[in-house]
Design an enzyme around this catalytic site. Structure first.
Site, mmCIF file in Angstrom:
data_model
loop_
_atom_site.group_PDB
_atom_site.id
_atom_site.type_symbol
_atom_site.label_atom_id
_atom_site.label_comp_id
_atom_site.label_asym_id
_atom_site.label_seq_id
_atom_site.Cartn_x
_atom_site.Cartn_y
_atom_site.Cartn_z
ATOM 1 N N ASN A 61 50.360 54.412 39.518
ATOM 2 C CA ASN A 61 49.939 53.369 38.587
ATOM 3 C C ASN A 61 49.068 53.970 37.497
ATOM 4 O O ASN A 61 48.316 54.905 37.743
ATOM 5 C CB ASN A 61 49.138 52.293 39.358
ATOM 6 C CG ASN A 61 48.933 51.040 38.538
ATOM 7 O OD1 ASN A 61 49.869 50.257 38.365
ATOM 8 N ND2 ASN A 61 47.738 50.859 38.007
ATOM 9 N N GLU A 88 53.544 52.998 34.778
ATOM 10 C CA GLU A 88 53.377 52.737 33.351
ATOM 11 C C GLU A 88 53.658 53.972 32.487
ATOM 12 O O GLU A 88 54.039 53.837 31.320
ATOM 13 C CB GLU A 88 51.971 52.198 33.074
ATOM 14 C CG GLU A 88 51.741 50.752 33.570
ATOM 15 C CD GLU A 88 51.446 50.638 35.062
ATOM 16 O OE1 GLU A 88 51.415 51.689 35.752
ATOM 17 O OE2 GLU A 88 51.255 49.510 35.556
ATOM 18 N N ASP A 145 32.905 42.220 26.166
ATOM 19 C CA ASP A 145 34.344 42.300 26.403
ATOM 20 C C ASP A 145 35.131 41.803 25.189
ATOM 21 O O ASP A 145 34.568 41.547 24.132
ATOM 22 C CB ASP A 145 34.682 41.486 27.667
ATOM 23 C CG ASP A 145 35.915 42.047 28.372
ATOM 24 O OD1 ASP A 145 36.830 42.519 27.689
ATOM 25 O OD2 ASP A 145 35.951 41.994 29.604
HETATM 26 MN MN MN Z 1 50.756 48.684 37.357
#
Ligand code: MN
Length: 432
Positions: A136, A199, A247
């Site tokens: 990942n 990804e 954020d």
């Molecule tokens: Mn992922």
């Protein structure tokens, strides 16, 4: 084939060099805030960082399109969804000329962006983890605690899943933290394909089918060739206060107990570029919003005949507000578009649907459409107490009220609904 690095991308789009050495304390943030959205990418010398640092690399649509090798949003959306469904190939590359950095995490462009934040943050880091055969890559912020420790914010998604698997077996999760990559790799890391879809393979597909990677020196994780810096580390079972941090929606995210990352080695390639993202800045909201824009685009296109544009607005963090422009074929199309948009992006709070003569990037035109084409008693959709985004401080226990505004004119509206036009005027002011 050309190597897809941040260096190669910057050479292609051009950039402006900031004079002098930039301080990590607010000056870096000020420079980004003063220039984002209206100029070339920036390259800076940052105090204590032995490589050039880039910023504002995908703060405009033009740059985003260049990063993806497309010429329109529509092309970008379809490329992104194709890439998620048919990932590309990672090809082995020789290990690059990386050097172990003398100042540990302080060799990276960690910065204090806003007053009241917990400390110096690295917000441009991709965390690569391979555990039990599942790899990942996702973007997470790191609060630097000292030269070999940081706190990492992990929301309960894929990295969290791998981390919990490791911790339940009594192990730390080995990870490789990568900073300074081609923006297509950042965009791929910002998407959410199902667990098990790596990804970096999505990035490979975005970049034409192939991405060169080398094995990280300690943990053997795949790292894109030409990366600016990498950190070999472990996410431990120890937790520490993380936050406040500003954020995407520009509010102070609250303090939470988050895992401590312990560093095994920091490596920098002095010939490559590092990268800084500022919370709430335009690169940040593009990375947040663009993959979700693609989802909304796909969903609304299935529901109504002609969609002209979709935008998740910068002011809402690229997350809470959408503007959708359509070419209305039937009365009621706008309400269908509202429902499709909410279904496609569960964090969406407000959506305004306008006709295709309205520029979705111009809040003044959107307001004009609401002022002249909207009647609250029939054009407003309110959904009370729906599941919303935790980024919105006005939501309660994850519940929020959602609102859809149909600001489209009646199909038979005629001249009375048209906006006055000046021949030759593009609709864009040029006062900087
Ligand atoms: Mn992922």
């Amino acid at each position: 084939m050309a190597r897809a690095s941040l260096r190669e991308y910057l050479a292609r789009i051009g950039f402006r060099r900031v004079e002098g050495v930039v301080s990590r304390r607010f000056e870096l943030a000020r420079i980004i805030a003063e220039t984002e959205g209206c100029g070339p990418a920036l390259v800076m010398s940052v105090e204590g960082v032995d490589q050039p640092v880039a910023a504002n690399i995908i703060d405009t649509r033009e740059k985003l399109h260049t990063a993806l090798g497309v010429s329109s949003d529509a092309e970008a959306y379809s490329k992104l969804s194709k890439s998620s469904n048919s990932p590309g190939k990672l090809s082995k590359s020789r290990a690059p000329g990386i050097e172990e950095a003398p100042r540990g995490l302080w060799s990276l462009p960690a910065a204090l962006f806003y007053e009241g934040e917990a400390g110096h943050y690295i917000s441009s880091s991709i965390i690569i983890a391979c555990y039990e055969g599942v790899c990942n890559a996702s973007i997470h912020r790191l609060l630097v605690l000292d030269e070999d420790r940081a706190a990492i914010r992990i929301v309960p998604r894929h990295l969290w899943h791998l981390y919990r698997r490791a911790r339940s077996g009594g192990e730390d999760l080995p990870v490789t933290i990568v900073i300074g990559v081609h923006p297509a790799v950042m965009l791929a890391a910002a998407t959410s394909p199902p667990l098990g879809v790596f990804e970096l393979e999505v990035a490979a597909s975005l970049l034409g089918g192939e991405l060169e990677v080398f094995e990280s020196p300690i943990h053997g994780n795949p790292v894109p060739a030409g990366s600016g810096a990498l950190v070999e580390a472990r996410i431990t079972g120890e937790t520490v206060d993380e936050g406040p941090y500003v954020d995407a929606v520009m509010t102070y995210d609250r303090v939470r107990k988050q895992p401590v990352v312990r560093v095994d080695g920091v490596y920098v390639d002095p010939d490559e570029y590092s990268y800084v993202i500022m919370g709430g800045g335009m690169d940040h909201t593009t990375l947040m919003g663009f993959p979700r824009e693609a989802s909304i685009w796909e969903a609304v296109r299935r529901a109504v005949p002609r969609v002209a544009a979709v935008r998740l607005t910068h002011a809402s963090g690229g997350w809470l507000h959408a503007v959708v422009s359509i070419e209305k074929q039937h009365e009621g199309d706008a309400k269908t578009a509202i429902m499709a948009a909410f279904a496609a992006h569960p964090s969406l709070k407000h959506v305004v649907v306008v006709d295709s003569d309205i520029d979705v990037d111009d809040p003044t035109q959107v307001e004009w459409a609401i002022a002249t084409r909207f009647q609250a008693h029939k054009d407003l959709v309110v959904i009370p107490s729906a599941r919303g985004s935790t980024l919105d401080p006005s939501s309660q226990d994850g519940l929020t009220s959602k609102m859809g505004i149909d600001a489209t004119k009646p199909i038979t509206g005629g001249r009375g609904f048209e906006r006055g036009r000046i021949p030759g005027f593009t609709g864009r002011r040029s006062c900087g």
